[in-house]
Design a protein around this motif. Structure first.
Motif, PDB file in Angstrom:
ATOM      1  N   ALA A 278     -47.515  62.713 114.577  1.00 56.70           N
ATOM      2  CA  ALA A 278     -47.351  63.978 115.291  1.00 56.70           C
ATOM      3  C   ALA A 278     -46.324  63.886 116.412  1.00 56.70           C
ATOM      4  CB  ALA A 278     -48.698  64.438 115.866  1.00 56.70           C
ATOM      5  N   GLY A 279     -45.787  62.684 116.641  1.00 56.25           N
ATOM      6  CA  GLY A 279     -44.788  62.492 117.681  1.00 56.25           C
ATOM      7  C   GLY A 279     -43.374  62.603 117.136  1.00 56.25           C
ATOM      8  N   VAL A 280     -42.437  62.030 117.875  1.00 60.03           N
ATOM      9  CA  VAL A 280     -41.023  62.155 117.496  1.00 60.03           C
ATOM     10  C   VAL A 280     -40.584  61.111 116.475  1.00 60.03           C
ATOM     11  CG1 VAL A 280     -40.368  63.249 119.665  1.00 60.03           C
ATOM     12  CG2 VAL A 280     -40.278  60.744 119.463  1.00 60.03           C
ATOM     13  N   GLY A 281     -41.447  60.130 116.172  1.00 59.80           N
ATOM     14  CA  GLY A 281     -41.059  59.064 115.253  1.00 59.80           C
ATOM     15  C   GLY A 281     -40.530  59.546 113.914  1.00 59.80           C
ATOM     16  N   PRO A 282     -41.241  60.451 113.222  1.00 55.90           N
ATOM     17  CA  PRO A 282     -40.739  60.897 111.914  1.00 55.90           C
ATOM     18  C   PRO A 282     -39.364  61.558 111.979  1.00 55.90           C
ATOM     19  CG  PRO A 282     -43.071  61.400 112.116  1.00 55.90           C
ATOM     20  CD  PRO A 282     -42.619  60.926 113.469  1.00 55.90           C
ATOM     21  N   GLU A 283     -39.123  62.403 112.966  1.00 55.22           N
ATOM     22  CA  GLU A 283     -37.819  63.076 113.008  1.00 55.22           C
ATOM     23  C   GLU A 283     -36.704  62.101 113.388  1.00 55.22           C
ATOM     24  OE1 GLU A 283     -37.358  65.743 116.826  1.00 55.22           O
ATOM     25  OE2 GLU A 283     -39.474  65.724 116.214  1.00 55.22           O
ATOM     26  N   LEU A 284     -37.029  61.085 114.194  1.00 50.26           N
ATOM     27  CA  LEU A 284     -36.018  60.082 114.504  1.00 50.26           C
ATOM     28  C   LEU A 284     -35.639  59.292 113.251  1.00 50.26           C
ATOM     29  CD1 LEU A 284     -37.256  58.717 117.958  1.00 50.26           C
ATOM     30  CD2 LEU A 284     -35.596  60.527 117.488  1.00 50.26           C
ATOM     31  N   CYS A 285     -36.632  59.028 112.396  1.00 52.49           N
ATOM     32  CA  CYS A 285     -36.336  58.341 111.128  1.00 52.49           C
ATOM     33  C   CYS A 285     -35.468  59.205 110.220  1.00 52.49           C
ATOM     34  CB  CYS A 285     -37.639  57.972 110.418  1.00 52.49           C
ATOM     35  SG  CYS A 285     -38.578  56.669 111.257  1.00 52.49           S
TER      36      CYS A 285
ATOM     37  N   ALA B  93     -40.553  66.991 108.993  1.00 46.45           N
ATOM     38  CA  ALA B  93     -39.621  66.707 110.081  1.00 46.45           C
ATOM     39  C   ALA B  93     -38.199  67.078 109.686  1.00 46.45           C
ATOM     40  CB  ALA B  93     -39.703  65.232 110.454  1.00 46.45           C
ATOM     41  N   ALA B  94     -37.814  66.762 108.451  1.00 45.41           N
ATOM     42  CA  ALA B  94     -36.473  67.118 107.982  1.00 45.41           C
ATOM     43  C   ALA B  94     -36.282  68.628 107.963  1.00 45.41           C
ATOM     44  CB  ALA B  94     -36.247  66.530 106.588  1.00 45.41           C
ATOM     45  N   GLN B  95     -37.314  69.337 107.535  1.00 45.53           N
ATOM     46  CA  GLN B  95     -37.227  70.800 107.501  1.00 45.53           C
ATOM     47  C   GLN B  95     -37.078  71.359 108.911  1.00 45.53           C
ATOM     48  OE1 GLN B  95     -40.504  72.666 105.502  1.00 45.53           O
ATOM     49  NE2 GLN B  95     -39.604  74.703 105.562  1.00 45.53           N
TER      50      GLN B  95
ATOM     51  N   ALA C   3     -41.820  66.846 119.998  1.00 41.13           N
ATOM     52  CA  ALA C   3     -41.931  66.621 118.551  1.00 41.13           C
ATOM     53  C   ALA C   3     -41.720  67.903 117.759  1.00 41.13           C
ATOM     54  CB  ALA C   3     -43.306  66.041 118.223  1.00 41.13           C
ATOM     55  N   GLY C   4     -40.920  67.801 116.716  1.00 41.82           N
ATOM     56  CA  GLY C   4     -40.664  68.922 115.833  1.00 41.82           C
ATOM     57  C   GLY C   4     -39.694  69.950 116.369  1.00 41.82           C
ATOM     58  N   ARG C   5     -39.095  69.682 117.511  1.00 38.84           N
ATOM     59  CA  ARG C   5     -38.201  70.661 118.141  1.00 38.84           C
ATOM     60  C   ARG C   5     -36.727  70.255 118.038  1.00 38.84           C
ATOM     61  NH1 ARG C   5     -40.214  71.284 124.079  1.00 38.84           N
ATOM     62  NH2 ARG C   5     -38.603  72.903 124.062  1.00 38.84           N
TER      63      ARG C   5
ATOM     64  N   GLY D 150     -46.803  67.466 117.665  1.00 35.27           N
ATOM     65  CA  GLY D 150     -47.275  67.642 119.034  1.00 35.27           C
ATOM     66  C   GLY D 150     -48.782  67.584 119.173  1.00 35.27           C
ATOM     67  N   GLN D 151     -49.513  67.486 118.043  1.00 32.84           N
ATOM     68  CA  GLN D 151     -50.980  67.495 118.086  1.00 32.84           C
ATOM     69  C   GLN D 151     -51.522  66.289 117.303  1.00 32.84           C
ATOM     70  OE1 GLN D 151     -52.610  71.390 117.018  1.00 32.84           O
ATOM     71  NE2 GLN D 151     -50.658  72.338 117.585  1.00 32.84           N
ATOM     72  N   PRO D 152     -51.683  65.145 117.954  1.00 41.32           N
ATOM     73  CA  PRO D 152     -52.172  63.958 117.251  1.00 41.32           C
ATOM     74  C   PRO D 152     -53.565  64.174 116.677  1.00 41.32           C
ATOM     75  CG  PRO D 152     -51.332  63.394 119.429  1.00 41.32           C
ATOM     76  CD  PRO D 152     -51.404  64.885 119.370  1.00 41.32           C
ATOM     77  N   ASP D 153     -53.805  63.632 115.506  1.00 40.99           N
ATOM     78  CA  ASP D 153     -55.073  63.788 114.806  1.00 40.99           C
ATOM     79  C   ASP D 153     -55.672  62.397 114.570  1.00 40.99           C
ATOM     80  OD1 ASP D 153     -57.177  64.240 113.039  1.00 40.99           O
ATOM     81  OD2 ASP D 153     -56.111  65.807 111.941  1.00 40.99           O
ATOM     82  N   PRO D 154     -56.813  62.079 115.199  1.00 39.53           N
ATOM     83  CA  PRO D 154     -57.414  60.751 115.019  1.00 39.53           C
ATOM     84  C   PRO D 154     -57.725  60.424 113.563  1.00 39.53           C
ATOM     85  CG  PRO D 154     -58.434  61.895 116.871  1.00 39.53           C
ATOM     86  CD  PRO D 154     -57.565  62.912 116.165  1.00 39.53           C
ATOM     87  N   ARG D 155     -57.858  61.434 112.712  1.00 41.19           N
ATOM     88  CA  ARG D 155     -58.157  61.158 111.309  1.00 41.19           C
ATOM     89  C   ARG D 155     -56.975  60.497 110.588  1.00 41.19           C
ATOM     90  NH1 ARG D 155     -60.372  67.176 110.202  1.00 41.19           N
ATOM     91  NH2 ARG D 155     -58.609  67.506 111.634  1.00 41.19           N
ATOM     92  N   ASN D 156     -55.795  60.559 111.197  1.00 43.36           N
ATOM     93  CA  ASN D 156     -54.620  59.916 110.600  1.00 43.36           C
ATOM     94  C   ASN D 156     -54.358  58.523 111.167  1.00 43.36           C
ATOM     95  OD1 ASN D 156     -54.072  62.114 108.940  1.00 43.36           O
ATOM     96  ND2 ASN D 156     -52.846  63.142 110.505  1.00 43.36           N
ATOM     97  N   ALA D 157     -55.258  58.050 112.030  1.00 40.18           N
ATOM     98  CA  ALA D 157     -55.056  56.744 112.661  1.00 40.18           C
ATOM     99  C   ALA D 157     -55.006  55.623 111.627  1.00 40.18           C
ATOM    100  CB  ALA D 157     -56.155  56.480 113.682  1.00 40.18           C
ATOM    101  N   GLY D 158     -55.836  55.709 110.596  1.00 44.01           N
ATOM    102  CA  GLY D 158     -55.880  54.651 109.593  1.00 44.01           C
ATOM    103  C   GLY D 158     -54.557  54.458 108.892  1.00 44.01           C
ATOM    104  N   ALA D 159     -53.868  55.552 108.579  1.00 39.77           N
ATOM    105  CA  ALA D 159     -52.579  55.449 107.899  1.00 39.77           C
ATOM    106  C   ALA D 159     -51.534  54.785 108.794  1.00 39.77           C
ATOM    107  CB  ALA D 159     -52.099  56.838 107.464  1.00 39.77           C
TER     108      ALA D 159
END
Length: 329
Positions: A14-21, A46-48, A299-301, A83-92
Motif C-alpha cells: 500500500a506504500g510507494v514501493g510498487p510504483e517505484l518498481c 500502480a502502473a495504471q 502512494a498511488g499519486r 495509502g491504506q496498509p492491510d495486515p491481512r497482506n503481511a504474510g505475502a
C-alpha cells in the motif's frame, strides 16, 4: 561476463514501493537484471495510477522493452488500496522477503534490493517483525552491520535503534570488534577497496576530552582500535563527531563508524538524502534497501521520488559484480 541477477522486493504493497518498481522498469539496464517478488495486481494498479506501461514477464524471461518486468508472484490476500496498509497482506510481504533471501543463499540471485516495509502492519498481521535487516540476519544465521551510504559518505553504525540511555552499555569491546571487522571486510569485498581507511567516532562530545566528558573512549574504544590496528586495520580515531564530517577530512576516509543512529545519519541524509541507500553488511550476499519509509501519503499519486531505489539497484549491482559467484547450497 553475465550481468548479476537481483531480486527486487517492493515491500509494503500500500506504500510507494510498487510504483517505484514500475518506474524502475521503464528504463533498460546494463548493470544487472531484475526479478520482482511481488503481487501482480498491485504492480498493475500502480502502473495504471502512474499512466505507465507494464508488461509482467515470467521470471526466467529477460526484459527487453520499457515496462518489461520479470516477476515471481506473491499474491496478496486482499486487493490493495494505496495509502491504506492491510495486515491481512503481511504474510505475502514476509514470504517475498524470505524467498528472495533463500534465492540469494542458493545462488539463483546475486543480491537483493528491498523497498520500504511498514513494521506496524506486519506485526498487526500476527508476524513478529522488528525490521528487514534483522529478518535477513536471522534467516542467514549471521551477525550483521547496518551501513547507510550516498555519493558523499558511508556511515556504519555500532548501535542502531536503541534508546540513548542504553547506548553506552551496549558499546563494548566485542561489539566494536565485530562491527569494525565486518565493515572492513565489506569495504574490501563489496566496494573493491584494497586498503580501506575507517574513521571511528567517539561516543562523547569532543571524543571524551581526555576523560573529562566521559571515559568510554579511554576504557573501551581506544583499546579496541589499538588491538585492531595491530591486526592490520587502518583506523582513525576516536574522532569528535562534530568535526569528523568536514569535507576535507571525509576525503581521507572510506567509511565512518558512528556509535549511535543519530550521531551519523543526520549528516548523511543532509548531504544527499535522495541518493542515500541502506546496506546490510555481513550477509553472504549484497542487500541494499531504500533509505526512506513507505510514504503512505504519497502512494498511488505519482509523486514519490525513485532516486533512492535507483541508487539501491545500482549499488547492489556494483557490489554483486565485485563478489565471486556464490556456490549453490
Amino acid at each position: 561476463m553475465a550481468m548479476p541477477r537481483l531480486a527486487l522486493v517492493p515491500g509494503e504493497p500500500a506504500g510507494v514501493g510498487p510504483e517505484l518498481c514500475v518506474r524502475l522498469a521503464q528504463r533498460p539496464r546494463n548493470d544487472c537484471s531484475l526479478v520482482a517478488f511481488a503481487d501482480p495486481a498491485t504492480l498493475e494498479a500502480a502502473a495504471q495510477a502512474l499512466g505507465l506501461p507494464l508488461n509482467l514477464l515470467h521470471e526466467d524471461h529477460p526484459a527487453h522493452a520499457p515496462g518489461d518486468l520479470p516477476l515471481r508472484m506473491f499474491p496478496n490476500v486482499n486487493a490493495v488500496a494505496f495509502g491504506q496498509p492491510d495486515p491481512r497482506n503481511a504474510g505475502a510481504v514476509i514470504d517475498a522477503l524470505r524467498q528472495a533471501a533463500t534465492g540469494c543463499l542458493g545462488g539463483a540471485f546475486a543480491g537483493m534490493v528491498t523497498g520500504p516495509v511498514h513494521k506496524a502492519t506486519i506485526n498487526q498481521g500476527g508476524i513478529a517483525y522488528t525490521g528487514t535487516t534483522e529478518l535477513l540476519a536471522e534467516h542467514a544465521g549471521r551477525k550483521v552491520v547496518m551501513m547507510l551510504a550516498n555519493d558523499i559518505v558511508r556511515v556504519a553504525l555500532a548501535t542502531t535503534h536503541l534508546p540513548l540511555r542504553q547506548v553506552p552499555d551496549a558499546i563494548d569491546a566485542g561489539l566494536l570488534r565485530h562491527v569494525l571487522h565486518t565493515t572492513h571486510a565489506a569495504l574490501r569485498t563489496d566496494f573493491g577497496i584494497a586498503a580501506p581507511v575507517i574513521a571511528v567516532l567517539g561516543l562523547n562530545p569532543h571524543a571524551g576530552e581526555d576523560g573529562h566528558l566521559g571515559r568510554e573512549e579511554i576504557d573501551t574504544i581506544v583499546p579496541v582500535l589499538d588491538e585492531l590496528r595491530g591486526q592490520g586495520l587502518d583506523l582513525v580515531g576516536p574522532l569528535p563527531a562534530d568535526t569528523a564530517f568536514l569535507p576535507a577530512k571525509l576525503r581521507g576516509f572510506d567509511a565512518v563508524l558512528a556509535m549511535y543512529h543519530d550521531q551519523g545519519l543526520p549528516v548523511l541524509k543532509y548531504s544527499g538524502f535522495e541518493r542515500a541507500v541502506n546496506l546490510t553488511l555481513g550477509l553472504p550476499y549484497p542487500r541494499v534497501a531504500v533509505d526512506h519509509g513507505t510514504a503512505l501519503d504519497l502512494a498511488g499519486r505519482g509523486l514519490a521520488d525513485p532516486s533512492s531505489l535507483e541508487a539501491a539497484v545500482a549499488t547492489c549491482a556494483r557490489m554483486a559484480a565485485q563478489r565471486p559467484a556464490p556456490a549453490p547450497l
